[in-house]
Design a protein around this motif. Sequence first.
Motif, PDB file in Angstrom:
ATOM      1  N   THR A  76      23.251  17.284  12.575  1.00 43.28           N
ATOM      2  CA  THR A  76      24.200  16.320  12.741  1.00 43.28           C
ATOM      3  C   THR A  76      25.062  16.679  14.000  1.00 43.28           C
ATOM      4  O   THR A  76      25.779  15.892  14.721  1.00 43.28           O
ATOM      5  N   ASP A  77      24.958  18.203  14.541  1.00 49.17           N
ATOM      6  CA  ASP A  77      25.583  18.453  15.675  1.00 49.17           C
ATOM      7  C   ASP A  77      24.745  18.266  16.828  1.00 49.17           C
ATOM      8  O   ASP A  77      25.592  18.264  17.964  1.00 49.17           O
ATOM      9  N   ALA A  78      23.667  18.077  16.748  1.00 54.89           N
ATOM     10  CA  ALA A  78      22.798  17.891  17.999  1.00 54.89           C
ATOM     11  C   ALA A  78      23.109  16.737  19.067  1.00 54.89           C
ATOM     12  O   ALA A  78      23.362  16.755  20.254  1.00 54.89           O
ATOM     13  N   PRO A  79      23.690  15.524  18.440  1.00 53.78           N
ATOM     14  CA  PRO A  79      24.160  14.441  19.673  1.00 53.78           C
ATOM     15  C   PRO A  79      25.399  15.088  20.322  1.00 53.78           C
ATOM     16  O   PRO A  79      25.364  14.593  21.396  1.00 53.78           O
ATOM     17  N   SER A  80      26.258  15.925  19.666  1.00 62.34           N
ATOM     18  CA  SER A  80      27.579  16.172  20.399  1.00 62.34           C
ATOM     19  C   SER A  80      27.079  17.487  21.421  1.00 62.34           C
ATOM     20  O   SER A  80      27.991  17.541  22.329  1.00 62.34           O
ATOM     21  N   MET A  81      26.004  17.620  21.378  1.00 55.22           N
ATOM     22  CA  MET A  81      25.487  18.704  22.308  1.00 55.22           C
ATOM     23  C   MET A  81      24.430  18.141  23.420  1.00 55.22           C
ATOM     24  O   MET A  81      23.662  18.849  24.152  1.00 55.22           O
ATOM     25  N   ARG A  82      24.610  16.944  23.671  1.00 50.45           N
ATOM     26  CA  ARG A  82      23.824  16.249  24.840  1.00 50.45           C
ATOM     27  C   ARG A  82      24.874  15.609  25.748  1.00 50.45           C
ATOM     28  O   ARG A  82      25.917  15.338  25.343  1.00 50.45           O
ATOM     29  N   ALA A  83      24.166  15.257  26.833  1.00 50.17           N
ATOM     30  CA  ALA A  83      24.871  14.435  27.798  1.00 50.17           C
ATOM     31  C   ALA A  83      25.680  13.034  27.399  1.00 50.17           C
ATOM     32  O   ALA A  83      24.793  12.505  26.613  1.00 50.17           O
ATOM     33  N   PRO A  84      26.576  12.678  27.699  1.00 53.42           N
ATOM     34  CA  PRO A  84      27.408  12.961  28.794  1.00 53.42           C
ATOM     35  C   PRO A  84      28.405  13.874  28.665  1.00 53.42           C
ATOM     36  O   PRO A  84      29.369  14.341  29.457  1.00 53.42           O
ATOM     37  N   THR A  85      28.606  14.091  27.239  1.00 53.60           N
ATOM     38  CA  THR A  85      29.848  14.873  27.120  1.00 53.60           C
ATOM     39  C   THR A  85      29.612  16.485  26.522  1.00 53.60           C
ATOM     40  O   THR A  85      30.457  17.332  26.281  1.00 53.60           O
ATOM     41  N   GLY A  86      28.421  16.874  26.376  1.00 52.16           N
ATOM     42  CA  GLY A  86      27.816  17.947  25.686  1.00 52.16           C
ATOM     43  C   GLY A  86      26.687  18.451  26.492  1.00 52.16           C
ATOM     44  O   GLY A  86      26.146  17.984  27.238  1.00 52.16           O
ATOM     45  N   SER A  87      25.981  19.774  26.111  1.00 51.03           N
ATOM     46  CA  SER A  87      25.233  20.394  26.710  1.00 51.03           C
ATOM     47  C   SER A  87      24.685  21.692  25.773  1.00 51.03           C
ATOM     48  O   SER A  87      25.509  22.162  24.965  1.00 51.03           O
ATOM     49  N   PHE A  88      23.560  21.937  25.996  1.00 49.12           N
ATOM     50  CA  PHE A  88      22.972  23.075  25.222  1.00 49.12           C
ATOM     51  C   PHE A  88      22.160  24.058  26.189  1.00 49.12           C
ATOM     52  O   PHE A  88      21.234  23.348  26.815  1.00 49.12           O
TER      53      PHE A  88
END
Length: 294
Positions: A182-194
């Motif tokens: 569930t957290d994966a989408p929030s850690m992708r561009a354009p607002t997130g990163s991993f």
Amino acid sequence: MIDDVTEQLRRFNRSFTQRIGVLDDSFLGAGRPLGQARLLFEIGMGHASLLHLRHRLGLDSGYLSRLLRELEHDGLVDVVADPDDGRRRVATLTDAGRRAWADLDRRSDDLAARLIDPLTDRQRDELASALATADRLLRAAAIGFDVVDPASEEAVAAMSAYFGELDDRFTDGFDPGDTLVTDAPSMRAPTGSFVVARSDDDVVACGGVVRHDASTGEIKRMWVHADWRGAGVGRRTLAALEAEVARLGYDTIVLDTNAVLTEAIAMYGRAGYTPTDRYNDNPYAQRWFTKPVG
């Protein structure tokens, strides 16, 4: 101006490379130069995809291909499709290659034994300790940071190790639920990163950035492998994550942690974070911090 550490390192390099025969056309008297010998040895250590070899040895693809062609020409190596992933190629030793590998391994042991033979037991212990420290610190200095998909195999493995450690350290354990998914989408561009940190081909640290609000980025899932703590990897990982927060356009950073993670709390303090009020509903969070970007 060259500082003392740089000068000492350069002096050691000159002394050591001379003593192990790096400049010889036939490294260790095995009939091939150092580049070929080093690649042969690495292939003999196990499953060796060409990508792994490039990362492990720091070689560009052209030079690696030339070395592999030379070893193939000598009948020591085969380059074939990876049986687990046909899109990749792997290098394997032939029967002749395994014999050459064993000979190289024996010659390496013999050289090391000759180098330390004049030393007393105390001196050998001192040398072993010094070399272990030097190796760890130089490898730490060479760690690289990459942005990867949070659902990638290496990201999931790193976060799983992090969750496992939290479960061991927290008084009542830690249950991540389905947050890996569930957290994966929030850690992708354009607002997130991993971000993952690699030493050679191994992931040794990680962390994510997510959007908290329009001007605030939150650092989450920051983890450093236990073997790498105390070598500055945590500080560098935090700096890499802060750089991602800035790159994504946020003005402020927030993060939370549990009170038992005293090393993390101390590191945040040294990095300029200040305590703040609770800003989320994370049931495992007991300390909250903030810091302006820049």
